[in-house]
Scaffold this active site. Structure first.
Site, PDB file in Angstrom:
ATOM      1  N   ARG B  56       0.205  -0.810   5.437  1.00 31.56           N
ATOM      2  CA  ARG B  56      -0.751   0.191   5.905  1.00 31.56           C
ATOM      3  C   ARG B  56      -1.357   1.024   4.788  1.00 31.56           C
ATOM      4  O   ARG B  56      -2.561   1.282   4.792  1.00 31.56           O
ATOM      5  CB  ARG B  56      -0.159   1.084   6.996  1.00 31.56           C
ATOM      6  CG  ARG B  56       1.266   1.525   6.773  1.00 31.56           C
ATOM      7  CD  ARG B  56       1.687   2.553   7.793  1.00 31.56           C
ATOM      8  NE  ARG B  56       2.143   1.971   9.047  1.00 31.56           N
ATOM      9  CZ  ARG B  56       2.076   2.589  10.217  1.00 31.56           C
ATOM     10  NH1 ARG B  56       1.538   3.778  10.305  1.00 31.56           N
ATOM     11  NH2 ARG B  56       2.539   2.022  11.301  1.00 31.56           N
ATOM     12  N   THR B  57      -0.554   1.431   3.823  1.00 32.72           N
ATOM     13  CA  THR B  57      -1.129   2.236   2.739  1.00 32.72           C
ATOM     14  C   THR B  57      -2.090   1.399   1.891  1.00 32.72           C
ATOM     15  O   THR B  57      -3.161   1.858   1.504  1.00 32.72           O
ATOM     16  CB  THR B  57      -0.001   2.834   1.865  1.00 32.72           C
ATOM     17  OG1 THR B  57       0.870   3.584   2.696  1.00 32.72           O
ATOM     18  CG2 THR B  57      -0.561   3.740   0.790  1.00 32.72           C
ATOM     19  N   LYS B  84       7.710 -12.813 -12.517  1.00 38.08           N
ATOM     20  CA  LYS B  84       8.273 -13.579 -13.638  1.00 38.08           C
ATOM     21  C   LYS B  84       8.811 -12.641 -14.716  1.00 38.08           C
ATOM     22  O   LYS B  84       9.095 -13.064 -15.830  1.00 38.08           O
ATOM     23  CB  LYS B  84       7.218 -14.506 -14.237  1.00 38.08           C
ATOM     24  CG  LYS B  84       6.762 -15.603 -13.299  1.00 38.08           C
ATOM     25  CD  LYS B  84       5.626 -16.391 -13.937  1.00 38.08           C
ATOM     26  CE  LYS B  84       4.623 -16.885 -12.896  1.00 38.08           C
ATOM     27  NZ  LYS B  84       3.281 -17.010 -13.440  1.00 38.08           N
ATOM     28  N   ARG B 106       1.760   1.809  -6.079  1.00 42.65           N
ATOM     29  CA  ARG B 106       2.914   2.054  -5.210  1.00 42.65           C
ATOM     30  C   ARG B 106       4.105   1.423  -5.909  1.00 42.65           C
ATOM     31  O   ARG B 106       4.015   0.285  -6.391  1.00 42.65           O
ATOM     32  CB  ARG B 106       2.663   1.400  -3.856  1.00 42.65           C
ATOM     33  CG  ARG B 106       3.910   1.093  -3.013  1.00 42.65           C
ATOM     34  CD  ARG B 106       4.615   2.317  -2.480  1.00 42.65           C
ATOM     35  NE  ARG B 106       3.804   3.098  -1.559  1.00 42.65           N
ATOM     36  CZ  ARG B 106       3.912   3.067  -0.234  1.00 42.65           C
ATOM     37  NH1 ARG B 106       4.789   2.267   0.334  1.00 42.65           N
ATOM     38  NH2 ARG B 106       3.158   3.834   0.518  1.00 42.65           N
ATOM     39  N   HIS B 134       4.073  11.254  -2.515  1.00 43.55           N
ATOM     40  CA  HIS B 134       3.119  10.396  -1.819  1.00 43.55           C
ATOM     41  C   HIS B 134       1.946  11.306  -1.454  1.00 43.55           C
ATOM     42  O   HIS B 134       1.756  11.664  -0.296  1.00 43.55           O
ATOM     43  CB  HIS B 134       3.783   9.794  -0.565  1.00 43.55           C
ATOM     44  CG  HIS B 134       3.002   8.687   0.064  1.00 43.55           C
ATOM     45  ND1 HIS B 134       1.745   8.312  -0.347  1.00 43.55           N
ATOM     46  CD2 HIS B 134       3.304   7.862   1.100  1.00 43.55           C
ATOM     47  CE1 HIS B 134       1.316   7.303   0.407  1.00 43.55           C
ATOM     48  NE2 HIS B 134       2.244   7.016   1.293  1.00 43.55           N
TER      49      HIS B 134
END
Lengths: 428, 307
Positions: B56-57, B84, B106, B134
């Site tokens: 959603r974000t 990797k 994020r 946030h």
């Protein structure tokens, strides 16, 4: 070896209680005269302090295993540059220093490099795993005086009690990394206001203190020798102070960073400030300073912990703990403890040399500076100020928390049994 | 706004928060147009750098950037060189070389956005880092509260649940207190920061006592992981003491609103019927999120001439 006389230095020797301006003559690896005339080569030491070579109880040389971060040669070069003549190399190498073979390998590498005496610390348990005792006797036979699973607390009280008892055979010291691991799962920074704001999982003081309390009780019951590494909280200082008053055979150390920095340093999330135990608060700093001043804490020890740049240039939560310390320990102590009036110069040098040497029975280190004693010395300019430049470090790594800091006190010469290991600002 | 980055609410002044909310209000009607786009960030590139799953974000930021006509790259840790073993630093340098103008990051680890700013010249927007901040969530919550109640100053707000591990809580509490709301944190002591009192808030463990005095009740998601780490004994016990059901709702004053950052744990911090009854405010939060993120990107990037 011809005679050499250091002239005009202020001789500060905690071992003999000396603090006076005097010529010091060195010949054949030993001090031959203090306060006499000039013999042989004259080395002008006017304005310098001449003291016993510094002794570090807590050094990570990383070799064998992580020679990208440090080697015995590079770490002891950093030691010489910092005024150290002896370092105790921790056992968390790869392979672990849990048997005589690794002890002998480290001793040989140190002899080949020749920058400082290295006293390997042996592991308490095999592989630092905390389960089965390492062959403490075999390591004692090749000279090991102290055993520690550094970084890995001996979790089991039973194993710790057995180790303390068994080591009494050689009157050896057990140094236990004081951290109750069930209280520090995921922990990132001292539990407190700063960690709360930064969203970093808290590292409670209690994790250190419950382990120190347990170990003090176990050591007291056995009359065994316990060393408490890197004291970081007020509570630990109080526990050690009370134990010493009861006659428990305990010694303790504090790092320059726990004496000078607080968790506020972490606000930019630079992992160079990530260390175990974590930087604490101003109140804890005041307590460890007071503990050092009154002798509760015996020694300043660096916990010199080199890490390769890519290890430290990670997310805070992923980066390893540890800081360089050998090249800055003396100047940080002078700047943050002597200049602030917390301790006098003689006690500062005692904590950096005489007291740690005595706590491990390291003959030939920590003074005294008298005729016939080994010429294992440091000469430093107490007035010189300098700015810490990580790029100039003799260590292979760059993770100093003091980068850019202006410090007072610069090492000029270091001598190990009459031979320069550091001369006029250069590693010899 | 003259900021280089948006890393946390603690970077902002009250005036800046108000500017963001006002700008979001101006941009909100773009969504109501037949062509949901304005050309203000044409030619600018925004990269969504997501080290943690968050549909959603990420979608909210993606829509926000697209409605401002920016080009959008989605870079998720899964399925890229990150898996990797590429370091954050090397990824940052790669994005920098590609010439992105803004990075929306994020990350599961607190502080990663701040560290990123050391290695890139691009503007960095924190889309949630560990238990730290946030900020756009807090801004959209303030926007939603203001839209429903007309103001922030003087409102009595309770934030209930897992405060200790919540980046939403840290940002929200700072934003609310910055704009003059009275905040109470509610939850078991095991889920409240030890030093919460220094945040300029009141702390309570008794939700029932707090409810009758509220204008806003903000519920936080309680993760089952906390239960396994002994922060509380069971979901049922949590629901009984700190969960909101119809009976507790009846204690809220008339006109009070309930917010939740989603996704909800129905039956834990909120009962299903309460969740459904308050669905409108909660979907408003989602809609407002796009407008607030448009405002943040516009204010950070719009000040310069597009190439």
């Amino acid at each position: 070896m011809t005679a050499r006389t250091f002239t005009g230095a202020r001789v500060v020797d905690p071992a003999s209680g000396t603090d006076k301006v005097a010529n010091v003559t060195v010949e054949g690896g030993v001090v031959t005269e203090v306060g006499g005339a000039v013999h042989g080569e004259r080395v002008d030491a006017d304005g310098l302090v001449l003291a016993p070579g510094l002794v570090d109880l807590h050094t990570h040389l990383r070799e064998p295993g992580r020679d990208d971060a440090e080697t015995v040669a590079s770490g002891t070069a950093a030691a010489a540059a910092g005024g150290f003549t002896a370092v105790c190399a921790m056992a968390n190498t790869d392979p672990v220093c849990d048997h005589a073979g690794v002890v002998e390998q480290v001793l040989r590498l140190a002899r080949d490099a020749g920058h400082a005496d290295v006293f390997p610390v042996g592991a308490v348990t095999k592989g630092l795993a905390g389960d089965d005792l390492a062959e403490i006797g075999a390591m004692a036979a090749v000279g090991v005086r102290c055993f520690s699973d550094d970084g890995h607390p001996v979790r089991s009280a039973r194993v710790m009690r057995r180790a303390l008892a068994y080591a009494r055979t050689w009157d050896a010291v057990i140094a236990n990394h004081a951290e109750e691991a069930s209280l520090t799962e995921d922990a990132q920074l001292n539990e407190g206001e700063v960690a709360g704001l930064l969203g970093l999982a808290g590292w409670p003081r209690e994790a250190e203190e419950v382990m120190v309390a347990r170990d003090l009780i176990l050591a007291a019951g056995l009359g065994a020798r316990l060393h408490v590494p890197h004291v970081s909280t007020r509570g630990t200082v109080d526990l050690v102070r009370a134990a010493k008053a009861r006659g428990v055979r305990v010694t303790a150390e504090v790092t320059p960073h726990h004496l000078s920095l607080t968790d506020e340093a972490a606000t930019g999330y630079d992992p160079v400030f990530k260390v175990n135990p974590p930087l604490r608060t101003a109140d804890d700093v005041a307590a460890v300073r007071a503990g050092l001043a009154d002798g509760t804490i015996d020694a300043v020890a660096t916990d010199h912990a080199p890490h390769a740049p890519e290890q430290k240039e990670q997310e805070w939560g992923q980066a390893p703990c540890g800081m360089l310390g050998l090249e800055t320990a003396l100047a940080v102590t002078l700047t943050d403890l002597v200049d602030t009036g917390t301790v006098g110069l003689a006690r500062a040098l005692d904590a950096l040399s005489t007291a740690p040497a005595r706590s491990r029975d390291l003959a030939g280190h920590g003074g005294p500076i008298v005729a016939g004693a080994p010429a294992t010395l440091v000469l430093f300019d107490p007035a010189a100020t300098w700015t810490v430049d990580p790029a100039a470090s003799r260590s292979r790594s760059r993770n100093t928390p003091f980068a850019g800091r202006r410090l007072r006190g610069r090492v000029v010469h270091t001598l190990l049994r009459g031979r320069f290991t550091f001369r006029d600002g250069q590693v010899v | 706004m003259t900021r280089e980055h948006l890393l946390g609410i603690d970077d902002l002044t009250a005036d800046e928060v108000t500017t963001i909310l006002d700008t979001a209000a101006g941009l909100a009607d773009v969504a109501a147009r037949p062509i949901k786009k304005v050309p203000v960030l044409r030619g600018r590139t925004v990269c969504n750098l997501f080290y943690e799953d968050s549909t959603r974000t990420r979608i909210s930021f993606e829509l926000a950037a697209k409605r401002l006509s920016a080009d959008v790259l989605n870079f998720s840790a899964r399925g890229s060189s990150v898996s990797k073993g590429e370091s954050l630093k090397d990824t940052a340098l790669t994005l920098e070389a590609m010439g992105v103008d803004a990075i929306v990051i994020r990350h599961s680890m607190s502080g990663a956005p701040r560290q990123l700013t050391r290695w890139v010249g691009a503007k960095v927007v924190n889309a949630g880092d560990g238990a730290h901040q946030h900020p756009t969530q807090a801004l959209l919550d303030l926007y939603t509260i203001r839209a429903h109640l007309g103001r922030i100053e003087g409102l009595r707000v309770a934030v209930c649940g897992d405060i200790e591990h919540s980046r939403v809580a840290r940002s929200l509490v700072q934003a609310l207190t910055l704009l003059g709301a009275e905040v109470t944190l509610v939850g078991p002591p095991t889920l409240l920061p030890l030093h919460a009192a220094t945040w300029g808030v009141t702390v309570s463990h008794d939700l029932d006592a707090v409810l009758p005095k509220l204008d806003v009740l903000y519920l936080l998601r309680v993760q089952s992981e906390r239960m396994h780490r002994q922060h509380f004994p069971s979901a049922r016990e949590y629901a009984r003491i700190w969960g909101v059901d119809r009976d507790r709702m009846a204690r809220l004053p008339e006109g009070a609103i309930v917010l939740h950052p989603g996704p909800m744990n129905r039956g834990v911090e909120v009962s299903a019927d309460v969740a459904d009854a308050h669905a409108r405010v909660i979907t408003d939060q989602v809609r407002n999120g796009i407008a607030v993120r448009m405002a943040v990107l516009y204010l950070l990037l719009g000040g310069e001439e597009a190439a």
